[in-house]
Enzyme design. Sequence first.
Site, PDB file in Angstrom:
ATOM      1  N   SER A 137       0.859  -1.178   0.000  1.00 33.76           N
ATOM      2  CA  SER A 137       0.000   0.000   0.000  1.00 33.76           C
ATOM      3  C   SER A 137       0.897   1.230   0.000  1.00 33.76           C
ATOM      4  O   SER A 137       1.795   1.333  -0.834  1.00 33.76           O
ATOM      5  CB  SER A 137      -0.945  -0.037   1.204  1.00 33.76           C
TER       6      SER A 137
ATOM      7  N   HIS B 169      -2.556  -1.053  -3.378  1.00 33.01           N
ATOM      8  CA  HIS B 169      -3.758  -0.249  -3.220  1.00 33.01           C
ATOM      9  C   HIS B 169      -3.704   0.944  -4.168  1.00 33.01           C
ATOM     10  O   HIS B 169      -2.738   1.706  -4.177  1.00 33.01           O
ATOM     11  CB  HIS B 169      -3.900   0.238  -1.775  1.00 33.01           C
TER      12      HIS B 169
ATOM     13  N   ASP C 127      -4.479  -4.501   5.888  1.00 29.82           N
ATOM     14  CA  ASP C 127      -4.791  -5.392   4.769  1.00 29.82           C
ATOM     15  C   ASP C 127      -3.571  -6.273   4.515  1.00 29.82           C
ATOM     16  O   ASP C 127      -2.430  -5.818   4.569  1.00 29.82           O
ATOM     17  CB  ASP C 127      -5.128  -4.578   3.516  1.00 29.82           C
TER      18      ASP C 127
END
Length: 336
Positions: free
Chosen positions: A12, A39, A131
């Site tokens: 991310s 992401h 995540d």
Amino acid sequence: MATRDIVVLGASAGGVEPLRAIAREMHPQLPASVFVVLHLAPDNPSALAEILDRAGPLPAIAPEDEQTIEHGKIYVASPDKHLFVEDGHVRVLQGPKENRQRPSIDVLFRSAARVYGPRVIGVVLSGALDDGTAGLIAVKIRGGLAVVQEPADAFSADMPRNAMRYLDPDYVLTAQEIGVVLNRLVLEHVLPEDSEPPSETMVEEDDIARIDPQTILRDDRPGVQSVIACPDCHGVLWEIQEGGLLRFRCRTGHAYSPETLISAENEQIEKALWEALRTLEERVALRRRLVRQAEERRLTALAAHFRERLKEAEALAETLRDALLHGTRPEAVLGR
């Protein structure tokens, strides 16, 4: 005999540089397939496939739905699409967001773990919140290897640190070291008996992420019904406990790990505080008008009454305004 030929990487915030470093170190004839989720903003095109294609010897592409998997290629998730690994091919599907992300790292990791078990190497890189933790747990449960970027080497250490809170990674390395070690790990042989079959929960969650109608329309859900509402659709969340990590999923498929759920709830509280401030400012404006009207009619007692109510509204509005301006924690405001 099978090898660890399925490599899944998730990143991310601050994830582009470690992904480039890993791609740069990969062997030109890597006997494995590599899958990447970063992401991404849903409305903008991504140049990540081109960046990784230029970074190292392996070709990198944004795959089409149902594209065949080949060794020696990097498959990069597209914006606003989940990337699933199936037996011999990929799926590129919309699906519900997980951890408020699409593409989601957990979705990719879980799908790979379900199908390929001990052949999977999962890698969690720089990123905020958590995540990837649930997905890496799924990889470990199925006998795969867990690799985490050294938190001190990460631009944003949340994702590596959260993964390490819930499992013992097989390797904790810098991004450059990960690329080097992967060249060796993909040569390791594994046996089918090295892994238990995927759990019913893992299979069901993977199907829910694909909006499988037979799974979505069932009355029961994996886990236990909670008292918490989904921040995205406001439906009931079910609690799922797997590998020591408590997670949450709603009927339509939105899923949250703990840190992401807390972040989403804080956003809702902040939104409610802004709405409350708007209401208080409207109340202040109304009471000022009532004070003026009472004074114009020389209704002294009524004007004094409205002035008191005005002071109360102004004080509450000032408290909320100060909290929102200086980032005071929502619970501190609500407790005043």
